[in-house]
Write an enzyme that holds these catalytic residues in place. Structure first.
Site, mmCIF file in Angstrom:
data_model
loop_
_atom_site.group_PDB
_atom_site.id
_atom_site.type_symbol
_atom_site.label_atom_id
_atom_site.label_comp_id
_atom_site.label_asym_id
_atom_site.label_seq_id
_atom_site.Cartn_x
_atom_site.Cartn_y
_atom_site.Cartn_z
ATOM 1 N N ARG A 47 -100.744 87.700 70.821
ATOM 2 C CA ARG A 47 -99.574 88.397 71.348
ATOM 3 C C ARG A 47 -99.483 89.751 70.666
ATOM 4 N NH1 ARG A 47 -94.172 89.444 69.863
ATOM 5 N NH2 ARG A 47 -92.512 88.644 71.223
ATOM 6 N N HIS A 59 -82.446 88.237 65.742
ATOM 7 C CA HIS A 59 -83.521 87.909 66.675
ATOM 8 C C HIS A 59 -84.757 87.435 65.931
ATOM 9 C CE1 HIS A 59 -84.112 92.086 65.419
ATOM 10 N NE2 HIS A 59 -85.403 91.850 65.561
ATOM 11 N N ASP A 91 -82.217 93.747 62.010
ATOM 12 C CA ASP A 91 -83.120 94.801 61.565
ATOM 13 C C ASP A 91 -82.552 95.722 60.488
ATOM 14 O OD1 ASP A 91 -85.260 94.001 63.020
ATOM 15 O OD2 ASP A 91 -84.892 95.337 64.708
ATOM 16 N N HIS A 132 -83.851 87.358 62.069
ATOM 17 C CA HIS A 132 -83.365 88.380 61.145
ATOM 18 C C HIS A 132 -82.625 89.455 61.935
ATOM 19 C CE1 HIS A 132 -87.126 89.960 62.787
ATOM 20 N NE2 HIS A 132 -86.642 91.177 62.557
#
Ligand code: NAG
Ligand code: NAG
Length: 704
Positions: A659, A649, A580, A578
């Site tokens: 994570r 990204h 931002d 996507h």
């Protein structure tokens, strides 16, 4: 015959399924708030009769009062202004109690008098009802209430109100007078119109708030909420539930429509004497006033289809209900209703071939049992369209004959639900502009290591740094995360919003501060979260050589964990590709901007661990496929980039371990800055800890 075709859900808000916002009913009444402008002094009475006064009070006195520190007065004015909405009830009741329709019929010379009598009765009813509402306080009335001048910057006002700015003032005022629950509620209402990324958080955990009270969004719009639910059911092929929700959404739509129309009884354009002055005669004035109201009412279609904080309405909104419904009813085998809905859709778009085909299909399916011609379009749509058309005609006639300026909107773009490229959102700003932006400014902290610039990252406006955090800091943040994380944070509690194979957890700054303040985590750790994000902000601002202040737009601590028993060879992403600040459309190579997301200018992700497998951060091309750069997270590493179409990204699947990272979004526009942060700035911290309570942080909106 081909099977009926399916309504394509493109028209849902981009990113639907992710947190959507309830609508702020952007009423014309609301517009009045700031229309008067501060130039027009309030006339000195505290309780106005009729909305213009309260809103004038809001615009003038409340803002004045709060900047002068008189928050009690500010609360009073603001409450009054917002309560004007409740006066709608009077109008509703009087519409029913004193119908103008009784004046019709009979003809003859007395007709006009009968009409006048009905008109007077309506006015009397409204007058009395509002006085009751206001209590017994004597009311000064301004004969000139109608003579308000339409502001030249109506669009600014509209924007401010769509951003629910009044609530931010209200919240500040409440908190200063120690009414914490109300402050939190106002804050929440404000936040709902100022949410974050489609694929990143709304502030849902604030709903349980500092005060423990369940918050209500005061401007929530049921019709949009039901619509959102309905589309979700539809997409999940759960047609029975979709039907129920769409039916409910339609019901609420017509309720909201009625309310929207009532607000037009106070349309600000009545006062526009410039237009009326040219036509002095009695009937011309009446016709002029009537036309203004009609235009206002006619525009409710647009208001009702617009989410808060957004400028453009959902296209084809009302017709889509019928389109979705026809297919849903077909799916559950109710061909009669399917036909009614398909016919209803054709009232809006008579030429839509897909739906025409569906109609033929339903007709032939029904032939044996009933005469399909006896099945009419749904009544609600028929009534609505009949009035809509008549309104258009009358307005056009007023435009031609009275010279009233008006251009009919295209309320429902005809290409409708089955074509993908018909979205008329604003195009992302050009790439060329981005290319010329400088970078390479100082990193400010000597321990921070430069790793890659844009070129080395195979793109534009990107950078990679290491050692932004020390091992010690990573450990401290990590140990805090496990205690403050909330599953599905930012996704309305959905545990796996981005991929079914992972659990998503997050925490906002506010949550960290709240937990710190309550002693559930070390306050020092909460402070660290706060401080490292500030550090990141400074570095980004400096490195990209931004000459104006970069503000936080949202800060979110996020962790991703694969769900146990999930396959190791996953080909899904942990976070889909996507951009931002715009909605990436890989097929057309475009990225569509809509506020408030569009206000984001820079993004950064600060990593705090590497003891997991997978989870690489990747940049891709506009096709969302070609990976152009890949980054392996580790403690203290930070990737930062401009938030636009130039930087699509995502995150590769996390296959083992957890994570965690701090995700940060920044904006250059102070209007969109993070609400909870500034009041808790460094000045609120003493050696002993936080000197202001998080409640205060939540509720004192930074004065600009
Ligand atoms: C900021 O100012 C510097 C020096 O005047 C200039 O070189 C740079 O291009 C400016 N940055 C932006 C983002 O405009
Ligand atoms: C940039 O592209 C080159 C060539 O495709 C590749 O070798 C390199 O790894 C990429 N850079 C990053 C950081 O992924």
């Amino acid at each position: 015959r081909a099977e009926p075709s399916r309504a394509d859900p493109w028209a849902r808000l981009p990113g639907a399924g992710l947190p959507l916002m309830p609508l702020l009913q952007l009423s014309l009444l609301a517009l009045l708030v700031l229309l008067g402008g501060s130039a027009r002094a309030a006339r000195g009475h505290e309780r106005g009769q009729g909305p213009p006064q309260p809103f004038e009070l809001l615009s003038n006195r409340a803002v004045e009062a709060s900047s002068a520190g008189d928050f009690e007065a500010a609360v009073r004015y603001l409450e009054q202004a917002l309560s004007s909405r409740r006066r709608l009830r009077c109008r509703l009741e009087c519409g029913a109690r004193a119908p103008l329709g009784t004046a019709r019929g009979g003809g003859g010379p007395a007709w006009e008098l009968r009409f006048l009598r009905a008109l007077l009765e309506r006015a009397r009813c409204a007058h009395r009802c509002e006085r009751e509402d206001e209590g017994s306080r004597p009311v000064e009335r301004h004969a000139t209430a109608a003579a308000r001048v339409l502001s030249r910057s109506a669009e600014d006002v509209r924007l401010a109100f769509q951003k629910r700015m009044p609530y931010s003032y209200l919240q500040q005022a409440y908190s200063q007078t120690n009414q914490m629950e109300k402050a939190a509620e106002a804050a929440y209402t404000f936040l709902m119109a100022n949410p974050e990324h489609m694929a990143v958080p709304s502030h849902d955990e604030n709903t349980e708030t500092v005060t423990g009270a369940k918050l209500v969004d005061r401007e929530a719009q049921l019709h949009l909420e039901h619509y959102r639910d309905a589309v979700e059911h539809y997409e999940a092929d759960d047609f029975q539930l979709a039907i129920e929700s769409f039916e409910q959404a339609l019901k609420e739509y017509f309720v909201a429509d009625r309310e929207c129309r009532l607000l037009c009884e106070w349309s600000q354009s009545y006062g526009d004497h410039d237009k009326l002055a040219k036509t002095d005669g009695f009937y011309e004035v009446i016709a002029g006033l009537y036309s203004q109201r009609l235009i206002c009412e006619h525009d409710c279609v647009r208001e009702l289809a617009t989410w808060p904080g957004q400028l453009s309405p959902i296209e084809n909104f009302l017709p889509l209900h019928y389109d979705y419904l026809q297919f849903s009813y077909y799916q559950v085998g109710n061909y009669v209703k399917a036909l009614e809905c398909a016919r209803a859709y054709l009232l809006f778009h008579p030429d839509d071939e897909d739906v025409q085909d569906n109609v033929k299909y339903y007709e032939s399916a029904l032939e044996e049992s009933v005469d399909p011609q006896t099945i009419k379009p749904r009544e609600d749509a028929t009534i609505f369209m009949k009035r809509h058309k008549l309104e258009s005609e009358l307005i056009m006639s007023a435009v031609v004959n009275l010279g009233i300026p008006y251009t009919e909107q295209n309320y429902w773009i005809h290409d409708g639900g089955r074509q993908e490229d018909s979205q008329a959102l604003a195009l992302c700003s050009g790439l060329a502009q981005q290319l010329s932006v400088p970078a390479g400014g100082p990193l400010l902290y000597s321990h921070v290591k430069f790793v890659y610039n844009s070129k080395q990252l195979n793109g534009t406006q990107r950078m990679l740094l290491d050692d932004v955090l020390s091992e010690e800091e990573c450990r401290e943040l990590r140990s805090m995360t496990s205690r403050i994380m909330l599953a599905g944070s930012g996704y309305q509690g959905e545990v796996s919003p981005l991929t079914p194979n992972e659990k998503f957890e997050g925490a906002t700054i506010l949550r960290a501060l709240k937990f710190g303040y309550e002693g559930r985590v070390p306050l020092k750790s909460a402070r660290l979260f706060y401080d490292v994000s500030e550090k990141a902000r400074k570095i980004v601002q400096s490195y990209f050589m931004l000459n104006s202040t970069l503000y936080f737009s949202f800060t979110h601590l996020v962790c991703r964990t694969p769900l146990s028993g999930e396959p190791q060879n996953r080909d899904d992403l942990s976070h889909p590709i996507h951009a931002d600040n715009c909605f990436l459309d890989s097929d057309t190579n475009e990225c569509w901007k809509e506020f408030p997301l569009a206000a984001r200018d820079y993004s950064a992700i600060l990593y705090m661990n590497e003891d997991f497998e997978g989870g690489e951060f990747i940049f891709t091309g506009m096709d969302s496929q070609t990976v152009t750069a890949s980054i392996k997270p580790k403690c203290g590493r930070m990737v930062s980039f401009s938030s636009g179409r130039e930087n699509p990204h995502g995150v590769k699947a996390v296959t083992k371990g957890q994570r965690c990272a701090v995700a940060l979004w920044f904006t250059l526009d102070p209007l969109y800055r993070e609400l909870v942060r500034s009041p808790c700035d460094a000045s609120q911290w003493s050696a002993a800890g936080l000197t202001c309570s998080p409640q205060k942080c939540l509720s004192s909106f930074p004065a600009s």
